[in-house]
Design a protein around this motif. Structure first.
Motif, mmCIF file in Angstrom:
data_model
loop_
_atom_site.group_PDB
_atom_site.id
_atom_site.type_symbol
_atom_site.label_atom_id
_atom_site.label_comp_id
_atom_site.label_asym_id
_atom_site.label_seq_id
_atom_site.Cartn_x
_atom_site.Cartn_y
_atom_site.Cartn_z
ATOM 1 N N VAL A 266 1.381 -1.369 0.274
ATOM 2 C CA VAL A 266 -0.061 -0.085 -0.001
ATOM 3 C C VAL A 266 0.930 1.626 -0.056
ATOM 4 C CG1 VAL A 266 -1.687 0.910 1.129
ATOM 5 C CG2 VAL A 266 -2.008 -1.237 1.404
ATOM 6 N N GLY A 267 0.172 1.707 -1.200
ATOM 7 C CA GLY A 267 1.580 3.389 -1.031
ATOM 8 C C GLY A 267 1.149 4.457 0.118
ATOM 9 N N LYS A 268 2.178 5.003 0.122
ATOM 10 C CA LYS A 268 1.905 6.246 1.532
ATOM 11 C C LYS A 268 1.300 7.340 1.144
ATOM 12 C CE LYS A 268 6.460 4.643 3.920
ATOM 13 N NZ LYS A 268 7.661 4.597 4.450
ATOM 14 N N SER B 213 -3.741 7.115 -2.009
ATOM 15 C CA SER B 213 -3.898 5.632 -2.130
ATOM 16 C C SER B 213 -3.738 4.840 -3.071
ATOM 17 C CB SER B 213 -6.025 5.611 -1.994
ATOM 18 O OG SER B 213 -6.607 6.693 -1.395
#
Lengths: 333, 335
Positions: free
Chosen positions: B173-175, B178
């Motif tokens: 999951v990217g920081k 989303s």
């Protein structure tokens, strides 16, 4: 792994997977996402829901047995694959499942499950009195709470108009059996809107419509949805199969949101195109059982989860440009 | 620095400490050998020191008178030539791998240490990943690996313990914004835009477009529709339909009972079994008749009288002998 959380502002925050800052509600002590508080469901006020659920079994919603027909209208879109994979995912989650291959004459579900050599009796033999219903049920050795029932062997006949009643008796008999009623009865519907379709949808309370992102499939899906609604089945959800995110990005394929706009159905799942489907068919080993799971397998598991909780997708994935990898990215960053 | 005095030094090494020095080329080399094993920095310091002193002395000597200069330069040149020759011999005798770095030895050591650490970390990660991927020892997976069990039908997967089914290390999951990274591709999450009102609009559209009633009556072509049946619920079956049959081959009530049966022998099997039983009993009863034994005391009643001797007696005895004569041929014919 950090999973995405729900937005608190949605009125029915069952399965939203969009959040602007997924790290916002991290518990600083444990660095695990803290579960936000949402509007509770009427039957269980303390239920906390999130999209990528963790550390809990999905809560079964609705009355058991849940009789679900998996249909499409157009052939070859993935009904049987969906039935096999969603059924095994449900069995893995601990629910008892009976999958019925309602295609009179063209039987395929047993092939996908790798059970073709174990089908000795079918529903036709049960109706004729050659065997009992429990003898016609084939129990999967991988997951003992998954059973298969075939309507008929190839080259056998079933009177038209008789199949619908037979399926209703079957469902009643499964409800009343000694080991208890199954949690799910999945009916793999044949293609078309002919007698086989009418037979398959007779005992169903809800439907899963499988479609692909092409216009021919969508037109047939719309017709089938209309017929289902005419027959009294109102709970209809959609699975979009064989999605190519790269083609959607290049605008060569309709996006999932476009499909939803055309059909107006809630989304149960979006399954990406995966060559592993062919290999799993060859092996007779549904791809949800693969370790590590493939994207399509993950998507089927998610769809099974939403089916259990009578949930639907609130967001879809859209492919973007890949990020540039740094020099040290191969270290696992 | 060596190139100022002798171009030959280019081919040997750029290190001025290996330059010829008439006083102590051997001592420099010894020093070089010692300090290569110890530290490069010290070696470089020595190298710079000797180079500086060499230059200083060379410069100081150039200040002498010309005569002295000529004599001295000739002797110096001769001396240098011999020292250079000795130096070349010494260098040839040295082992081929004499790696002397230009820069500071400490930095090079640090870089080497980092590279070694990196390789070690990567190797450990690979080893741990392999170990995790292998199943625990002594499980059914070992039997599959050994070929004792078929792997294609054997479920190696363990049941889910309600863990996150999406706990896939490939999904990151990217920081920000989303994004989700899966299998080398980056995806963005787009919210679904379908509302309840739009769903209701679609349902209304379909109810207008598709009018359908479930068929309850199936008729062949040419059959008439009964008066009390809605024509919309009649389904016409073409004559050449491969799976069509309107004749009721299966009794519905019986079929329903068969479906609901939970115990005992299925109906048709039971019926066939009973039919077989009856047939067997019939066969056995027929065989019993065939195996009946003749009583010798009554044999006379079954004897066939001779015609030329007893024809008059038969005429006198009347109906009693008639019965005997009728039955005797049958007795004669039986085995």
């Amino acid at each position: 792994m950090v999973s995405l959380l729900l937005l608190p502002k949605t009125p029915n925050p069952l399965s939203s997977i969009y959040t602007p800052n997924p790290f916002k509600s991290l518990n600083p002590k444990t660095l695990k996402p803290s579960k936000p508080n949402f509007k509770p469901k009427p039957h269980n006020p303390t239920t906390i829901r999130s999209v990528l659920q963790w550390n809990r079994k999905p809560q079964l919603a609705g009355d058991t047995p849940r009789v679900v027909v998996i249909t499409s209208g157009k052939g070859g879109v993935g009904k049987t694959t969906t039935t096999a994979n969603v059924g095994l995912s449900l069995a893995r989650l601990g629910f008892s499942v009976v999958a019925i291959d309602a295609d009179v004459g063209l039987r395929n579900l047993d092939l996908l499950l790798g059970l073709e050599n174990r089908v000795n009796y079918t529903v036709v033999e049960v109706l004729n009195g050659d065997c009992r219903l429990d003898q016609a049920l084939v129990r999967d050795k991988r997951w003992s709470n998954f059973e298969l029932l075939c309507i008929s062997k190839p080259r056998s006949k079933l009177p038209i108009g008789f199949g619908g009643k037979a399926l209703i008796w079957l469902v009643d008999a499964l409800k009343a059996r000694e080991e208890g009623s199954p949690d799910f009865i999945l009916i793999d519907c044949p293609a078309g809107i002919d007698a086989g379709f009418i037979t398959a949808i007779t005992p169903a309370n809800e439907a899963v419509l499988v479609t692909t992102p092409d216009i021919t499939s969508l037109r047939d899906a719309d017709r089938v949805t209309g017929l289902l609604e005419c027959d009294g089945i109102k709970d209809i959800k959609m699975i979009v199969n064989r999605v190519r995110t790269d083609m959607i990005k290049g605008e060569d394929m309709m996006s999932v949101l476009d499909i939803q706009e055309m059909l107006g159905l809630a989304l149960l799942g979006v399954i990406p195109e995966d060559s592993e489907v062919i290999r799993s068919t060859n092996r007779g080993y549904p791809l949800v059982l693969n370790k590590p799971p493939t994207l399509a397998g993950l998507a089927f598991e998610q769809a099974a989860w939403r089916l259990v909780e009578q949930d639907s997708m609130q967001a879809v994935v859209v492919e973007e440009e890949p990020k540039k990898r740094g020099f040290f990215s191969f270290f696992g960053g | 620095m060596a190139s100022v005095w002798n171009p030959q030094f280019h081919s040997i090494s750029s290190q001025p400490s290996i330059c010829g020095w008439k006083h102590g080329i051997s001592s420099n080399i010894l020093e070089l050998r010692r300090e290569l094993g110890l530290s490069y920095s010290r070696y470089n310091w020595v190298q710079q020191r000797t180079a500086r002193s060499f230059l200083f002395r060379a410069l100081s000597k150039s200040a002498n008178s010309d005569e002295d200069k000529v004599v001295k330069t000739e002797t110096e040149i001769n001396g240098w030539k011999t020292s250079i020759g000795k130096l070349q011999e010494t260098i040839k005798s040295l082992p081929p791998v004499v790696f002397v770095m230009k820069k500071d030895v400490g930095i090079n050591f640090a870089i080497g240490l980092c590279v070694a650490t990196t390789i070690l970390v990567v190797a450990v990660r690979v080893y741990v990943a392999r170990k995790v991927s292998n199943s625990r020892p002594g499980s059914v997976a070992d039997l599959v690996r050994r070929g004792q069990l078929r792997s294609d039908r054997r479920g190696i997967s363990r049941p889910l313990k309600y863990e996150d089914p999406f706990n896939n290390p490939l999904v990151k999951v990217g920081k920000s914004n989303s994004t989700v990274e899966m299998c080398g591709k980056v995806y963005r999450l787009a919210p679904v835009t379908l509302t309840k009102e739009q769903q209701a609009i679609h349902q209304k559209r379909r109810s207008r477009a598709y009018q359908w009633k479930r068929p309850t009556m199936f008729l062949k072509e040419g059959d008439s529709i009964p008066s009390d049946v809605d024509p919309d619920t009649v389904r016409w079956i073409p004559a050449n339909h491969p799976f069509a049959t309107t004749a009721s081959e299966i009794d519905e009530g019986l079929a329903q009972n068969n479906v609901y049966q939970k115990h005992g022998v299925p109906f048709r099997i039971q019926a066939e079994h009973e039919a077989l039983q009856r047939k067997l009993e019939a066969l056995q009863s027929e065989q019993k008749l065939n195996k009946l034994v003749i009583d010798p005391t009554n044999a006379k009643d079954f004897e066939r009288p001779f015609k030329h001797l007893k024809s008059h007696e038969q005429a006198g005895q009347g109906p009693s002998n008639h019965i005997g004569s009728d039955s005797s041929p049958e007795e004669m014919q039986k085995p």
